[in-house]
Scaffold this motif. Structure first.
Motif, PDB file in Angstrom:
ATOM      1  N   PHE A 254       0.801  -1.220   0.000  1.00  0.00           N
ATOM      2  CA  PHE A 254       0.000   0.000   0.000  1.00  0.00           C
ATOM      3  C   PHE A 254       0.840   1.279   0.000  1.00  0.00           C
ATOM      4  O   PHE A 254       0.289   2.381   0.030  1.00  0.00           O
ATOM      5  N   ILE A 255       2.159   1.133  -0.031  1.00  0.00           N
ATOM      6  CA  ILE A 255       3.032   2.316   0.018  1.00  0.00           C
ATOM      7  C   ILE A 255       2.867   3.180  -1.223  1.00  0.00           C
ATOM      8  O   ILE A 255       2.676   4.399  -1.124  1.00  0.00           O
ATOM      9  N   VAL A 256       2.922   2.579  -2.392  1.00  0.00           N
ATOM     10  CA  VAL A 256       2.798   3.351  -3.636  1.00  0.00           C
ATOM     11  C   VAL A 256       1.428   4.020  -3.709  1.00  0.00           C
ATOM     12  O   VAL A 256       1.312   5.201  -4.060  1.00  0.00           O
ATOM     13  N   GLY A 257       0.381   3.276  -3.345  1.00  0.00           N
ATOM     14  CA  GLY A 257      -0.968   3.852  -3.334  1.00  0.00           C
ATOM     15  C   GLY A 257      -1.064   5.025  -2.377  1.00  0.00           C
ATOM     16  O   GLY A 257      -1.697   6.036  -2.682  1.00  0.00           O
ATOM     17  N   GLY A 258      -0.414   4.905  -1.209  1.00  0.00           N
ATOM     18  CA  GLY A 258      -0.416   6.006  -0.246  1.00  0.00           C
ATOM     19  C   GLY A 258       0.263   7.250  -0.793  1.00  0.00           C
ATOM     20  O   GLY A 258      -0.213   8.374  -0.597  1.00  0.00           O
ATOM     21  N   LEU A 259       1.368   7.052  -1.502  1.00  0.00           N
ATOM     22  CA  LEU A 259       2.062   8.184  -2.132  1.00  0.00           C
ATOM     23  C   LEU A 259       1.178   8.852  -3.181  1.00  0.00           C
ATOM     24  O   LEU A 259       1.059  10.085  -3.221  1.00  0.00           O
ATOM     25  N   LEU A 260       0.550   8.032  -4.026  1.00  0.00           N
ATOM     26  CA  LEU A 260      -0.301   8.579  -5.085  1.00  0.00           C
ATOM     27  C   LEU A 260      -1.528   9.292  -4.515  1.00  0.00           C
ATOM     28  O   LEU A 260      -1.901  10.379  -4.968  1.00  0.00           O
ATOM     29  N   LYS A 261      -2.149   8.685  -3.496  1.00  0.00           N
ATOM     30  CA  LYS A 261      -3.340   9.314  -2.890  1.00  0.00           C
ATOM     31  C   LYS A 261      -2.964  10.594  -2.145  1.00  0.00           C
ATOM     32  O   LYS A 261      -3.741  11.552  -2.120  1.00  0.00           O
ATOM     33  N   SER A 262      -1.770  10.634  -1.570  1.00  0.00           N
ATOM     34  CA  SER A 262      -1.308  11.846  -0.897  1.00  0.00           C
ATOM     35  C   SER A 262      -1.099  12.972  -1.901  1.00  0.00           C
ATOM     36  O   SER A 262      -1.475  14.126  -1.656  1.00  0.00           O
ATOM     37  N   ALA A 263      -0.502  12.646  -3.040  1.00  0.00           N
ATOM     38  CA  ALA A 263      -0.289  13.646  -4.087  1.00  0.00           C
ATOM     39  C   ALA A 263      -1.626  14.140  -4.633  1.00  0.00           C
ATOM     40  O   ALA A 263      -1.821  15.348  -4.840  1.00  0.00           O
ATOM     41  N   LEU A 264      -2.560  13.216  -4.836  1.00  0.00           N
ATOM     42  CA  LEU A 264      -3.886  13.598  -5.329  1.00  0.00           C
ATOM     43  C   LEU A 264      -4.615  14.484  -4.316  1.00  0.00           C
ATOM     44  O   LEU A 264      -5.259  15.472  -4.682  1.00  0.00           O
ATOM     45  N   GLY A 265      -4.499  14.139  -3.040  1.00  0.00           N
ATOM     46  CA  GLY A 265      -5.134  14.954  -2.000  1.00  0.00           C
ATOM     47  C   GLY A 265      -4.575  16.356  -1.945  1.00  0.00           C
ATOM     48  O   GLY A 265      -5.319  17.341  -1.853  1.00  0.00           O
ATOM     49  N   ALA A 266      -3.248  16.488  -2.012  1.00  0.00           N
ATOM     50  CA  ALA A 266      -2.612  17.808  -1.982  1.00  0.00           C
ATOM     51  C   ALA A 266      -3.004  18.615  -3.209  1.00  0.00           C
ATOM     52  O   ALA A 266      -3.296  19.816  -3.115  1.00  0.00           O
ATOM     53  N   ALA A 267      -3.037  17.962  -4.377  1.00  0.00           N
ATOM     54  CA  ALA A 267      -3.434  18.652  -5.610  1.00  0.00           C
ATOM     55  C   ALA A 267      -4.891  19.097  -5.533  1.00  0.00           C
ATOM     56  O   ALA A 267      -5.246  20.187  -5.997  1.00  0.00           O
ATOM     57  N   THR A 268      -5.743  18.273  -4.944  1.00  0.00           N
ATOM     58  CA  THR A 268      -7.161  18.629  -4.788  1.00  0.00           C
ATOM     59  C   THR A 268      -7.309  19.854  -3.898  1.00  0.00           C
ATOM     60  O   THR A 268      -8.068  20.777  -4.225  1.00  0.00           O
ATOM     61  N   LEU A 269      -6.573  19.882  -2.790  1.00  0.00           N
ATOM     62  CA  LEU A 269      -6.627  21.051  -1.904  1.00  0.00           C
ATOM     63  C   LEU A 269      -6.191  22.317  -2.626  1.00  0.00           C
ATOM     64  O   LEU A 269      -6.798  23.377  -2.490  1.00  0.00           O
ATOM     65  N   MET A 270      -5.107  22.203  -3.403  1.00  0.00           N
ATOM     66  CA  MET A 270      -4.584  23.369  -4.107  1.00  0.00           C
ATOM     67  C   MET A 270      -5.567  23.854  -5.163  1.00  0.00           C
ATOM     68  O   MET A 270      -5.691  25.052  -5.403  1.00  0.00           O
ATOM     69  N   ALA A 271      -6.297  22.925  -5.795  1.00  0.00           N
ATOM     70  CA  ALA A 271      -7.198  23.268  -6.890  1.00  0.00           C
ATOM     71  C   ALA A 271      -8.536  23.829  -6.423  1.00  0.00           C
ATOM     72  O   ALA A 271      -9.238  24.480  -7.194  1.00  0.00           O
ATOM     73  N   LEU A 272      -8.905  23.582  -5.161  1.00  0.00           N
ATOM     74  CA  LEU A 272     -10.210  24.030  -4.676  1.00  0.00           C
ATOM     75  C   LEU A 272     -10.283  25.545  -4.608  1.00  0.00           C
ATOM     76  O   LEU A 272      -9.281  26.205  -4.307  1.00  0.00           O
ATOM     77  N   PRO A 273     -11.466  26.115  -4.869  1.00  0.00           N
ATOM     78  CA  PRO A 273     -11.635  27.558  -4.662  1.00  0.00           C
ATOM     79  C   PRO A 273     -11.319  27.891  -3.204  1.00  0.00           C
ATOM     80  O   PRO A 273     -11.772  27.218  -2.290  1.00  0.00           O
ATOM     81  N   GLY A 274     -10.502  28.885  -3.004  1.00  0.00           N
ATOM     82  CA  GLY A 274     -10.091  29.231  -1.648  1.00  0.00           C
ATOM     83  C   GLY A 274      -8.917  28.402  -1.185  1.00  0.00           C
ATOM     84  O   GLY A 274      -8.485  28.508  -0.052  1.00  0.00           O
ATOM     85  N   GLY A 275      -8.372  27.561  -2.075  1.00  0.00           N
ATOM     86  CA  GLY A 275      -7.246  26.715  -1.709  1.00  0.00           C
ATOM     87  C   GLY A 275      -5.988  27.491  -1.411  1.00  0.00           C
ATOM     88  O   GLY A 275      -5.120  27.028  -0.708  1.00  0.00           O
TER      89      GLY A 275
END
Length: 197
Positions: free
Chosen positions: A169-190
């Motif tokens: 699950f290490i690779v999945g954790g890295l990918l999901k962490s990157a996706l989560g950070a990108a989602t936060l940055m992309a949100l209005p008010g991010g």
């Protein structure tokens, strides 16, 4: 040299601003959050002894968006829904048996993970600082894996728990962490304004 990372006592990032909303808004956010968590449980890649899902992505994102208190409460409410029989756990599973089986450690880790990521997000580890947001998400994923693997080790032994419950699950954790950070940055008010620079 002080940094926003730990100096702010008031949330510095909350695109949803739930802490300023009425109780009705907050209850609505909990309901929507549990729905989001349930939907993430249906995105699943079968593995043994536990499947890969988008649950940790959803858990860390709810924590970051809702803050540590409301995030942990929302995640706990979702787990209660699963325990009482709503089909909201991995692949639509439900029932109290999942809270004593191989996945129990991961499930009980989720509110702690949401609280950790939410606490860090409130202190600047968020969409305003995408690298710190990634680290916060990664710490959340790591905490989930460590706690889940520790429970699994009690059931099947430490070596097998690490082999089957952590390493895959290490690779999945890295990918999901990157996706989560990108989602936060992309949100209005991010892009929040720094507090006490």
């Amino acid at each position: 040299m002080t940094d926003v990372a730990f100096s702010s006592s008031k949330p510095s990032f909350s695109p949803l601003r739930l802490q300023d909303r009425s109780l009705a808004w907050q209850i609505g956010a909990v309901v929507l959050g549990t729905l989001f968590l349930a939907l993430s449980s249906y995105v699943e890649v079968p593995m043994v002894p536990v499947p890969v899902t988008m649950q940790t992505f959803a858990v860390t994102l709810v924590g970051a968006l809702y803050g540590w208190r409301l995030g942990a409460l929302t995640i706990a409410a979702w787990l209660v829904e699963g325990a009482v029989g709503f089909p909201v756990l991995s692949g639509g599973a439900a029932g109290a048996a999942h809270f004593v089986g191989p996945t129990a450690g991961y499930l009980f880790a989720f509110p702690l993970v949401g609280a950790l990521v939410g606490w860090l997000a409130e202190r600047g580890w968020n969409g305003n600082r995408v690298v710190l947001a990634f680290v916060a998400m990664l710490l959340g994923n790591l905490a989930c894996l460590v706690l889940g693997t520790a429970w699994l080790a009690v059931m099947i032994g430490a070596e097998q728990a690490v082999t089957f419950g952590f390493l895959p699950f290490i690779v999945g954790g890295l990918l999901k962490s990157a996706l989560g950070a990108a989602t936060l940055m992309a949100l209005p008010g991010g892009k929040a304004k720094p507090v006490n620079p």
